[in-house]
Design a protein around this motif. Structure first.
Motif, PDB file in Angstrom:
ATOM      1  N   HIS A   1      27.114  13.445  23.503  1.00 43.71           N
ATOM      2  CA  HIS A   1      27.541  12.976  22.185  1.00 43.71           C
ATOM      3  C   HIS A   1      27.168  11.508  22.081  1.00 43.71           C
ATOM      4  O   HIS A   1      28.018  10.615  22.055  1.00 43.71           O
ATOM      5  CB  HIS A   1      29.051  13.170  22.020  1.00 43.71           C
ATOM      6  CG  HIS A   1      29.553  12.711  20.680  1.00 43.71           C
ATOM      7  ND1 HIS A   1      30.870  12.365  20.456  1.00 43.71           N
ATOM      8  CD2 HIS A   1      28.923  12.538  19.492  1.00 43.71           C
ATOM      9  CE1 HIS A   1      31.019  11.987  19.205  1.00 43.71           C
ATOM     10  NE2 HIS A   1      29.851  12.083  18.599  1.00 43.71           N
ATOM     11  N   ILE A   2      25.863  11.271  22.029  1.00 39.39           N
ATOM     12  CA  ILE A   2      25.366   9.902  22.009  1.00 39.39           C
ATOM     13  C   ILE A   2      25.423   9.332  20.597  1.00 39.39           C
ATOM     14  O   ILE A   2      25.697   8.150  20.407  1.00 39.39           O
ATOM     15  CB  ILE A   2      23.934   9.851  22.566  1.00 39.39           C
ATOM     16  CG1 ILE A   2      23.928  10.308  24.029  1.00 39.39           C
ATOM     17  CG2 ILE A   2      23.364   8.442  22.474  1.00 39.39           C
ATOM     18  CD1 ILE A   2      22.554  10.376  24.656  1.00 39.39           C
ATOM     19  N   THR A   3      25.164  10.177  19.589  1.00 42.73           N
ATOM     20  CA  THR A   3      25.169   9.701  18.205  1.00 42.73           C
ATOM     21  C   THR A   3      25.930  10.658  17.297  1.00 42.73           C
ATOM     22  O   THR A   3      25.986  11.862  17.537  1.00 42.73           O
ATOM     23  CB  THR A   3      23.731   9.561  17.668  1.00 42.73           C
ATOM     24  OG1 THR A   3      23.069  10.827  17.724  1.00 42.73           O
ATOM     25  CG2 THR A   3      22.936   8.536  18.465  1.00 42.73           C
ATOM     26  N   ASP A   4      26.525  10.081  16.244  1.00 44.68           N
ATOM     27  CA  ASP A   4      27.054  10.869  15.129  1.00 44.68           C
ATOM     28  C   ASP A   4      26.020  10.929  14.012  1.00 44.68           C
ATOM     29  O   ASP A   4      25.963  11.894  13.257  1.00 44.68           O
ATOM     30  CB  ASP A   4      28.343  10.239  14.577  1.00 44.68           C
ATOM     31  CG  ASP A   4      29.508  10.390  15.552  1.00 44.68           C
ATOM     32  OD1 ASP A   4      29.581  11.430  16.228  1.00 44.68           O
ATOM     33  OD2 ASP A   4      30.326   9.459  15.636  1.00 44.68           O
ATOM     34  N   VAL A   5      25.222   9.858  13.901  1.00 39.61           N
ATOM     35  CA  VAL A   5      24.111   9.826  12.960  1.00 39.61           C
ATOM     36  C   VAL A   5      22.870   9.472  13.772  1.00 39.61           C
ATOM     37  O   VAL A   5      22.776   8.388  14.347  1.00 39.61           O
ATOM     38  CB  VAL A   5      24.357   8.814  11.816  1.00 39.61           C
ATOM     39  CG1 VAL A   5      24.725   7.439  12.347  1.00 39.61           C
ATOM     40  CG2 VAL A   5      23.151   8.731  10.881  1.00 39.61           C
ATOM     41  N   ALA A   6      21.942  10.408  13.870  1.00 35.71           N
ATOM     42  CA  ALA A   6      20.755  10.237  14.711  1.00 35.71           C
ATOM     43  C   ALA A   6      19.553   9.886  13.840  1.00 35.71           C
ATOM     44  O   ALA A   6      19.021  10.722  13.113  1.00 35.71           O
ATOM     45  CB  ALA A   6      20.471  11.511  15.500  1.00 35.71           C
ATOM     46  N   THR A   7      19.147   8.629  13.889  1.00 38.32           N
ATOM     47  CA  THR A   7      18.001   8.169  13.116  1.00 38.32           C
ATOM     48  C   THR A   7      17.526   6.829  13.660  1.00 38.32           C
ATOM     49  O   THR A   7      18.325   6.054  14.208  1.00 38.32           O
ATOM     50  CB  THR A   7      18.342   8.021  11.619  1.00 38.32           C
ATOM     51  OG1 THR A   7      17.204   7.498  10.912  1.00 38.32           O
ATOM     52  CG2 THR A   7      19.517   7.079  11.409  1.00 38.32           C
ATOM     53  N   SER A   8      16.247   6.552  13.500  1.00 41.27           N
ATOM     54  CA  SER A   8      15.689   5.259  13.899  1.00 41.27           C
ATOM     55  C   SER A   8      15.625   4.298  12.712  1.00 41.27           C
ATOM     56  O   SER A   8      15.104   3.190  12.854  1.00 41.27           O
ATOM     57  CB  SER A   8      14.284   5.454  14.480  1.00 41.27           C
ATOM     58  OG  SER A   8      13.419   6.047  13.524  1.00 41.27           O
ATOM     59  N   ASP A   9      16.163   4.717  11.560  1.00 40.40           N
ATOM     60  CA  ASP A   9      16.135   3.891  10.350  1.00 40.40           C
ATOM     61  C   ASP A   9      17.380   3.009  10.297  1.00 40.40           C
ATOM     62  O   ASP A   9      18.492   3.494  10.100  1.00 40.40           O
ATOM     63  CB  ASP A   9      16.068   4.793   9.114  1.00 40.40           C
ATOM     64  CG  ASP A   9      15.829   3.997   7.831  1.00 40.40           C
ATOM     65  OD1 ASP A   9      16.007   2.770   7.837  1.00 40.40           O
ATOM     66  OD2 ASP A   9      15.466   4.629   6.818  1.00 40.40           O
ATOM     67  N   GLN A  10      17.181   1.722  10.460  1.00 34.71           N
ATOM     68  CA  GLN A  10      18.312   0.791  10.452  1.00 34.71           C
ATOM     69  C   GLN A  10      19.028   0.789   9.103  1.00 34.71           C
ATOM     70  O   GLN A  10      20.229   0.484   9.028  1.00 34.71           O
ATOM     71  CB  GLN A  10      17.809  -0.623  10.770  1.00 34.71           C
ATOM     72  CG  GLN A  10      16.861  -1.189   9.732  1.00 34.71           C
ATOM     73  CD  GLN A  10      16.198  -2.474  10.170  1.00 34.71           C
ATOM     74  OE1 GLN A  10      15.023  -2.517  10.427  1.00 34.71           O
ATOM     75  NE2 GLN A  10      16.956  -3.550  10.250  1.00 34.71           N
ATOM     76  N   HIS A  11      18.321   1.136   8.030  1.00 33.74           N
ATOM     77  CA  HIS A  11      18.914   1.136   6.692  1.00 33.74           C
ATOM     78  C   HIS A  11      19.764   2.374   6.458  1.00 33.74           C
ATOM     79  O   HIS A  11      20.397   2.498   5.396  1.00 33.74           O
ATOM     80  CB  HIS A  11      17.814   1.036   5.641  1.00 33.74           C
ATOM     81  CG  HIS A  11      16.963  -0.191   5.789  1.00 33.74           C
ATOM     82  ND1 HIS A  11      17.459  -1.465   5.618  1.00 33.74           N
ATOM     83  CD2 HIS A  11      15.647  -0.333   6.130  1.00 33.74           C
ATOM     84  CE1 HIS A  11      16.495  -2.343   5.820  1.00 33.74           C
ATOM     85  NE2 HIS A  11      15.395  -1.688   6.140  1.00 33.74           N
ATOM     86  N   VAL A  12      19.773   3.284   7.397  1.00 36.08           N
ATOM     87  CA  VAL A  12      20.655   4.453   7.327  1.00 36.08           C
ATOM     88  C   VAL A  12      21.869   4.249   8.225  1.00 36.08           C
ATOM     89  O   VAL A  12      23.000   4.574   7.850  1.00 36.08           O
ATOM     90  CB  VAL A  12      19.906   5.744   7.730  1.00 36.08           C
ATOM     91  CG1 VAL A  12      20.869   6.920   7.838  1.00 36.08           C
ATOM     92  CG2 VAL A  12      18.802   6.042   6.735  1.00 36.08           C
TER      93      VAL A  12
ATOM     94  N   SER B   1      29.734   9.420  26.679  1.00 31.44           N
ATOM     95  CA  SER B   1      28.763   9.789  25.647  1.00 31.44           C
ATOM     96  C   SER B   1      27.571  10.518  26.245  1.00 31.44           C
ATOM     97  O   SER B   1      26.981  11.399  25.599  1.00 31.44           O
ATOM     98  CB  SER B   1      28.293   8.540  24.893  1.00 31.44           C
ATOM     99  OG  SER B   1      27.439   7.731  25.695  1.00 31.44           O
ATOM    100  N   LEU B   2      27.216  10.179  27.488  1.00 33.24           N
ATOM    101  CA  LEU B   2      26.093  10.842  28.153  1.00 33.24           C
ATOM    102  C   LEU B   2      26.502  12.210  28.680  1.00 33.24           C
ATOM    103  O   LEU B   2      25.773  13.200  28.503  1.00 33.24           O
ATOM    104  CB  LEU B   2      25.578   9.970  29.301  1.00 33.24           C
ATOM    105  CG  LEU B   2      25.084   8.568  28.922  1.00 33.24           C
ATOM    106  CD1 LEU B   2      24.681   7.799  30.178  1.00 33.24           C
ATOM    107  CD2 LEU B   2      23.904   8.649  27.959  1.00 33.24           C
ATOM    108  N   LEU B   3      27.659  12.277  29.310  1.00 33.91           N
ATOM    109  CA  LEU B   3      28.108  13.538  29.897  1.00 33.91           C
ATOM    110  C   LEU B   3      28.387  14.592  28.828  1.00 33.91           C
ATOM    111  O   LEU B   3      28.083  15.775  29.013  1.00 33.91           O
ATOM    112  CB  LEU B   3      29.358  13.311  30.745  1.00 33.91           C
ATOM    113  CG  LEU B   3      29.172  12.524  32.055  1.00 33.91           C
ATOM    114  CD1 LEU B   3      30.515  12.276  32.710  1.00 33.91           C
ATOM    115  CD2 LEU B   3      28.252  13.280  33.001  1.00 33.91           C
ATOM    116  N   ALA B   4      28.978  14.167  27.725  1.00 33.98           N
ATOM    117  CA  ALA B   4      29.321  15.101  26.654  1.00 33.98           C
ATOM    118  C   ALA B   4      28.160  15.341  25.699  1.00 33.98           C
ATOM    119  O   ALA B   4      28.283  16.106  24.747  1.00 33.98           O
ATOM    120  CB  ALA B   4      30.521  14.581  25.869  1.00 33.98           C
TER     121      ALA B   4
END
Length: 259
Positions: free
Chosen positions: A136-147, A131-134
């Protein structure tokens, strides 16, 4: 030539040894091709050396040190106010607080994976590094836990807790899907300063696992536990004690009553 504006934090992180292995290598490669950033990094190095020169740093008076220590001691001796009433029933072990939870976790720590779990541990570390090398850490990038938690609905057959741990020093970054132990699994992503913490979650399906274990593998730390029929595995290159704090914070702030 000035340094790249978006590299300022990375240069500081590289100088302070706060970057993970992947980001450190990327930053060092950038320095070889960018004269502005290379010059800024050398300036920061020179500044650090100058500040370390004997006689430059001002030593606070011993009287001030004594006052500060006395204030800290008084604060530590002050009993904490009673916790606000909770809407859910608290299990007996939770009353001992996070410190007791961390101590219990340390008590069951082992160093090497047991037979049968070695391949899963390898998959977990490999998925973290990939995930770090590619990038591709997130598919949905947000700090909102409700998302983040609803985003997993319909994609996997479990709904893991996604607590906000920013106050505990582990801000939420987002989530993605990964493939662990022969199934698609949620990966909830947190940060610890400039380091990434991947928390993989999948169904235990009645299989017997270690209740809790900590492994060091290829320079990475892996902390595993089971709760509520789910298996959790947090992977990062932060110090093992920090990852155990993450586990304790996650369990303490998870809405799952089984925790």
């Amino acid at each position: 030539m000035s340094a790249c504006p978006d590299k300022a934090m990375q240069l500081q992180g590289l100088l302070d040894g706060e970057l993970d292995a992947v980001n450190a290598a990327a930053c060092e490669a950038h320095l070889k091709t960018c004269e502005g950033c290379e010059a800024e990094y050398r300036r920061l190095e020179a500044l650090r050396e100058s500040l370390a020169t004997p006689g430059v740093a001002h030593r606070a008076p011993e009287r001030l040190r004594g006052k500060v220590e006395a204030m800290l001691g008084a604060e530590a001796a002050t009993p904490e106010p009673p916790a606000a009433p909770s809407m859910r029933r608290t299990s007996p072990w939770a009353a001992s607080g996070m410190a007791g939870l961390l101590a219990a976790t340390l008590a069951v720590m082992i160093v090497l994976p047991q037979v049968g779990d070695g391949e899963v541990a390898r998959q977990l570390v490999a998925s973290h590094v990939r995930s770090l090398l590619a990038n591709h850490i997130t598919d949905v990038a947000t700090s909102d836990q409700h998302v983040v938690r609803p985003w997993f609905n319909g994609k996997v057959d479990i709904a893991p807790p996604v607590p906000d741990l920013s106050a505990q020093g582990f801000p939420l970054v987002g989530g993605r899907l990964d493939y662990i132990d022969g199934r698609v699994a949620p990966a909830i992503v947190y940060r610890r300063r400039l380091h990434t913490v991947n928390l993989f979650v999948w169904s235990a399906q009645g299989r017997l696992f270690n209740a809790a274990r900590t492994i060091r593998r290829d320079g990475y730390t892996l902390v595993e536990w089971t709760a509520g029929g789910l298996r959790y595995a947090a992977v990062s290159d932060i110090e093992p004690a920090d990852l155990l704090r993450f586990k304790a914070a996650y369990q303490a702030h998870s809405p799952d009553p089984s925790h």
